[in-house]
Every structure is written in structure tokens, then in C-alpha cells.
Design a protein around this motif. Sequence first.
Motif, PDB file in Angstrom:
ATOM      1  N   PRO A 278      -2.206   4.502 -12.269  1.00 49.10           N
ATOM      2  CA  PRO A 278      -3.078   3.713 -11.369  1.00 49.10           C
ATOM      3  C   PRO A 278      -3.776   2.573 -12.019  1.00 49.10           C
ATOM      4  N   PHE A 279      -4.077   2.615 -13.397  1.00 40.57           N
ATOM      5  CA  PHE A 279      -4.476   1.336 -14.065  1.00 40.57           C
ATOM      6  C   PHE A 279      -3.543   0.108 -13.904  1.00 40.57           C
TER       7      PHE A 279
ATOM      8  N   PRO B 124       1.850   3.659  -4.323  1.00 42.55           N
ATOM      9  CA  PRO B 124       2.121   4.913  -5.030  1.00 42.55           C
ATOM     10  C   PRO B 124       3.269   5.764  -5.296  1.00 42.55           C
ATOM     11  N   MET B 125       4.416   4.904  -4.707  1.00 44.81           N
ATOM     12  CA  MET B 125       5.671   5.520  -4.738  1.00 44.81           C
ATOM     13  C   MET B 125       6.548   5.187  -5.924  1.00 44.81           C
TER      14      MET B 125
ATOM     15  N   ASN C  83       0.671  -1.145   0.056  1.00 45.23           N
ATOM     16  CA  ASN C  83      -0.077   0.046   0.070  1.00 45.23           C
ATOM     17  C   ASN C  83       0.981   1.136  -0.015  1.00 45.23           C
TER      18      ASN C  83
ATOM     19  N   ASN D  75       5.538   5.289  -8.833  1.00 40.89           N
ATOM     20  CA  ASN D  75       5.004   6.185  -9.964  1.00 40.89           C
ATOM     21  C   ASN D  75       4.754   5.293 -11.078  1.00 40.89           C
TER      22      ASN D  75
ATOM     23  N   GLN E 226      -1.911  -0.521 -11.047  1.00 42.22           N
ATOM     24  CA  GLN E 226      -1.410  -0.668  -9.689  1.00 42.22           C
ATOM     25  C   GLN E 226      -2.409  -1.923  -9.273  1.00 42.22           C
TER      26      GLN E 226
END
Lengths: 358, 350
Positions: B315-316, B309-310, B305, B312, B318
Motif C-alpha cells: 500500500p505504500f 488493489p489487484m 482504482n 498486489n 500504491q
Amino acid sequence: MKKMMTLGLTAVMAVSLLAGCGSNNNAGSGESGGANAAADASNGADAGGKKKFAIIFKNTGNPYGEKMMEGFKKAIEEKGDEAILKAPDQPTAEAQIQMIEELISQKVDSISIAGNDPDALQPALTKAMKAGIKVSSLDSAVNAQSRNTHVNQADPERIGRTLIQGVSEMIGGEGEIAILSATSQATNQNTWIEWMKKELEDPKYANVKLVKVAYGDDLRDKSVSETEALLKSYPNLKGIIAPTTVGIAAAGKVLTDKGLKDKVKLTGLGLPSEMAEYIESGVCPWMYLWNPIDVGYLAGFAAEGLVAGEITGATGEKFTAGSLGEKEIVADGDGTQIMLGDPFKFDAGNIAEWKEVY
Amino acid sequence: MKQKEWGQPALAVSQGARQTVPKTSFSGSFAKFREMGLLVFIVLLCAGVQLRNPSFLTWENINDIATNTAILAILSVGMMLVIITRGIDLSIGATLALSGMIAAQTVQQMPSLHPAAALLLGIAVGIVCGWIVGFLVSKMDILPIIATLGMMNVFRGLTYETSGGKWVSAHQMPESFKALATGTFLGVNNLIVIAVLVYIAAYYFVNHTRTGRRVYAVGSNPESAAISGIKTDRILWLVYTLMGGLTGLAGVLWVSKFASAQGDTASGYELNVIAACVLGGVSIAGGSGKVSGIILGSVLLGILNNALPMINVSPFWQSWIQGMIIVVAVIINALVKRGIDRNNLMRRKI
């Protein structure tokens, strides 16, 4: 033992059913009581030739809805007509359908509704329209077939552009900014972000750099993680725009806990009650949302316009909405809508009053 | 395949039992190695993320990961106990929201209330919820998945009802309550301290108390457990009540950490908790699962988690990456565990 249990459970179910019916009955009588009172009032008013404008909000006891109805009433009374304010006990489509039926038999001139369901109200609302009642929705739209037009909270273009102008002012016109959105699929947010990017193309933002659009999915924990990651990945970050209520509050909490109040500025769209703490502490100098009073006020004038025949709900028509000035009807999917315009600004000066509202 | 893997629940019990016998030096050390695959995977993952973003392995970030993982880790303890008894609890997200909401409303009304009292109140609400679930599962013989699915909706509905659909916001909570999650004890965040205490207690409970061992016995073979004189329904009732109590605790911590209580708090969070347990080697078939395993499982999810996000990525991608990492971790862990189990069996023959 088992038999006893079965008996007991049956009894509990029976009692709860009875209780359910009981409360429904109460609600029903309460509503009809209210309707009677309204009808009495309108009978008296008929003599003066006043027109009757009804508004149905989602449910009672919602401060946001109270403000909206307040604005609606103000608009109708400015025109010298009579406003009927209604809201069911429970935020269900069924309860609203019952109210629509009552209003049809009361022969009101117009119904404005914040729908609890976009489609379920269609039969009742088309029946109302056939009876010659002008129907418009506000705040939460009903589908295009069941309304003449819709009053939307705020113009997506104005939201996007205002947010960039706001953050640019906060960071002094230069530095890195990031956006913390809801989900990557959220229609509203994506439209606003598009407009933000368009506003950023303006040469006056040459020194403002959008480094990342992060998605917190409107979940507290994910929004916190995303904010923390933004702060670490971009140590020179100077501003965060969070156009979503959960995201902006989560970001406010992270910035507060990490003591970054003076380093990173936060703005976006948030609920005043959620954000009061962070606006008062200065973590978020100001933020935006629509003003429910103005939404109601605009809906009132739209309803007046429809009844007077000034507008029919077709694209391109214009009307004057009291102190809000001239408004134009624009296309919205299959139907049409009226945009409120600029979002409302909440800052340290007015947040104390608004945090109690919604 | 899984069945074959973990189909030796009796082994888990006998291993646990052997730990108390003095001559267990090597089997004891092997028991630790069972989670080795997961540990190695976590180290590799950290190294990979660190290469992409050098600010990953900083003290501040590690502290953030630990703080953000504490609530998940606390819930995993309860879920492990439930899963060991062959059950599952889907109601904890709703229980968490309910206890958090009630605690938040109480401090809103009584700002001078000591935060510890709010904590106890939340735990009490959680225990009542867990007690009801436990009653349905143990006394009424309702399948855990059905009972907890039903109660999930009941508790969620109660949360909306008590709150009237409104949120309790940061400005309505006293500083002392918010300090519960932001304060520190000897320089360590309170959430981490509480999680560590829960883990110490859980370790002692499952390994060194009679009741704790009975939980495993009931899970690996309910019939023989009953025949050998264990009151299985009481054990079941107990684990769901414990789960409820821990969830209540987590609920108050959640609300204090995010300084906001809303009706849909932690909706769907139970799946994360179940994932942490399964990652940590707790067998869904029941009977096996270790405290050290669920620590690693929770930490892996916590790292994911924080790290996704780190690094980079879009989001698709992730969710895809998150899913793949979980699957790969489970596979590696299963392979390593299989090898070790085989080794253990070979040693037993000699």
C-alpha cells in the motif's frame, strides 16, 4: 446595486452574529439551569454524606453517550453515591471547559470526561485536580497531564485475538482469510492486526491462511474497490475481517450485492446501526465493538476507587469494578489506563435492540 | 509549456465549428485522434495488469469498473464545463454529501417514496447549491476557487447540521432506494445507464447547441465573447448550476450505491474529478475540453482504482504508482496532442 448588496450582506452577517449569540445565551442559561438543579439536588444529598461523581460526555443527543452515562450512573448508584450527568449542546472543548468550571465551584469529588479535545481541556482539568477533584477520562482520552487515569474501550490484544477466533469459527477452522483495514498508518488498526497475527501463530489455526491485508482508507469507494479486488484475486477466500466501521459496512454491501453470503463470511468491528442490515441478512454472522454501558460502568468504579483512595492512577494498581471483576491499571504512553477487556459481540439475537442505540 | 500547448483555444472552437461543415471528413477524424495517446496508454495499462492478475479482464471485473466509475464520470461532465470557462469547483464533494444526506433522510422518513422522487429531490438540492455558487462567481465576481472553497465548507457544515452528526444506515433505507444503484436496465447496471444518458446529453449540448458553443467561447476569450454579444455571466451561472445538478444526481446515486449516508461522504472527491478532467485533456487555462476526453480520463482513473488493489503491491507504493501513472499519461497525451496539433496546422497552410 453594489451598495445595496453590501448593505444586505452586512445585515445578514449582523443578524447571524446576533442569532449566534442568542443561541449561546440560551445554551448557557439551559446549562446553568441544569447545574442549579443538580446543585439543589446535591445540597439535599449532602445531609446524607453522599459523594458527588460527575461525568461529562462529548455532546447531548448522542445515543452512544447516553448509554455510557447510563452505565456510569449505575456504577455510582451501586456504591450509594450521587452521579451528575452532563453533556454540552455542541461537541466543543469550550463548552466542556465551562462545565468543568461549574463542577469545580460545585465542589464535586470526581470528574470523568470524554474529551472533545485532548489538549485544550488541560488548564481546566489541572485546575480541578488542584482543587482536590479526581479526574479521569473515558472513551476519548485527554492528555496524560490532565488526568489521573483513562478508561479505554477495549483491550487491543483481546480485540485482535477475538476477531481471529470469531472468523475461524465462521469458516470452520480452515480456509483463506483477508483483512480489510483503514489506512496503512492507522495506529489502532495496526495494533489489532499485530495481535491477530500473533493469535494466528497458534497451531490450532494451521489451516487458516491470512492471504492479504488490504487498506480501504476508511473511504467508501476505496473500501469497495479493495473488497472487490480481494474477492477476485483470491477466489477461494472464505472470510474477511474488517476492524473498521466504514470498511466492514462497505464489505457487507459488496458481499450482499454479489450474492456471496454463503461463500464468504464477514466479521470485524462495526457500528450496530450501520451493520444491522448485514447481520440480519446473515452476510456478517456477528461482529464486535465495545459496549458503551460497560465503558461507563467501569469509569464509574474507577472514579469511586480514585476518590476512596483505593487507587491513585499509578501503573500496577488493582481494583474491583462491580460485575466486571478485577481490573488493573496499565501504562499508556506518558499516562496510565484501564482496559475494559473483551469486545462486545453483536449478533442476530441482539442487533435489533442495539441498532437503535448507535 | 502547457500554455503554449493549449494556448490555441480559438483552434478548439474553430474545430468544433468545422465539424458542422460537410468537408470535415479528415479534420473530423483527426479530432478523434487527439485523445489517441490516452487510449493507447489505457490499453497498455490493461495489458500490463492482466499479465499480473488474469482475473482483471473478466466480464465481472469490467462491469465492476464501469459501475464504480459511473459517478466519477457523471461529475466529470459538469467539471469539464466549469473548467472550460476558466473556473474550478471545489464545492462538489460537499454538495454531493448534502444532497445525498437529504435524499437519504427523506427516504428514511418516507420509505414508500418512489426512488425517482428521491433522485429528483437530490438533483434539486444540488441545483440550489450550484445556483448559489454560480451567483457568487458570475454576479459577485468572486474568483471561482475562493467562492467554491468557501461554499465547500458551508455545504459540508450544512450536511453535519441536517444529519446531526448521525449516519443514515443501510437498514434505514427502503429496498427500492437501494435498488436504484444495484438494479439493471436491459442487463446493464442503472449507474452505467444513467452515466451514458448524461454523456449523450452532454455531447449534444456542447457540440450542437448554441449555448454549448458559447461555453467554449466564454472560456477561450471572455472579452471577445462579451463583445460579440454573449452574456458571459449567464453562461457562468449556467455551468455552475449544471455542475450542481449533476452533483446532486451523483449524491443520490452515491448514497444508494454504498447504502450509507455520512457527514464526511466524498470528502476530497472533487480532486479526483478535476484529475479525471485534466487527464482527459481539459485545459485548466480554459476554452478546450472534449466529452470523449473526459470519458477516457474517468475510465483511466476508474481502472487505476480497480487495478492497483489487484496487482498486489504494498500500500505504500500504491499512491506512488497512481501518481506516476497519472503523470506519465498526461505527458504521453500532451506529446501526442502536440504532434497532432502541429499536423493540423500544417494541413491548414496547404
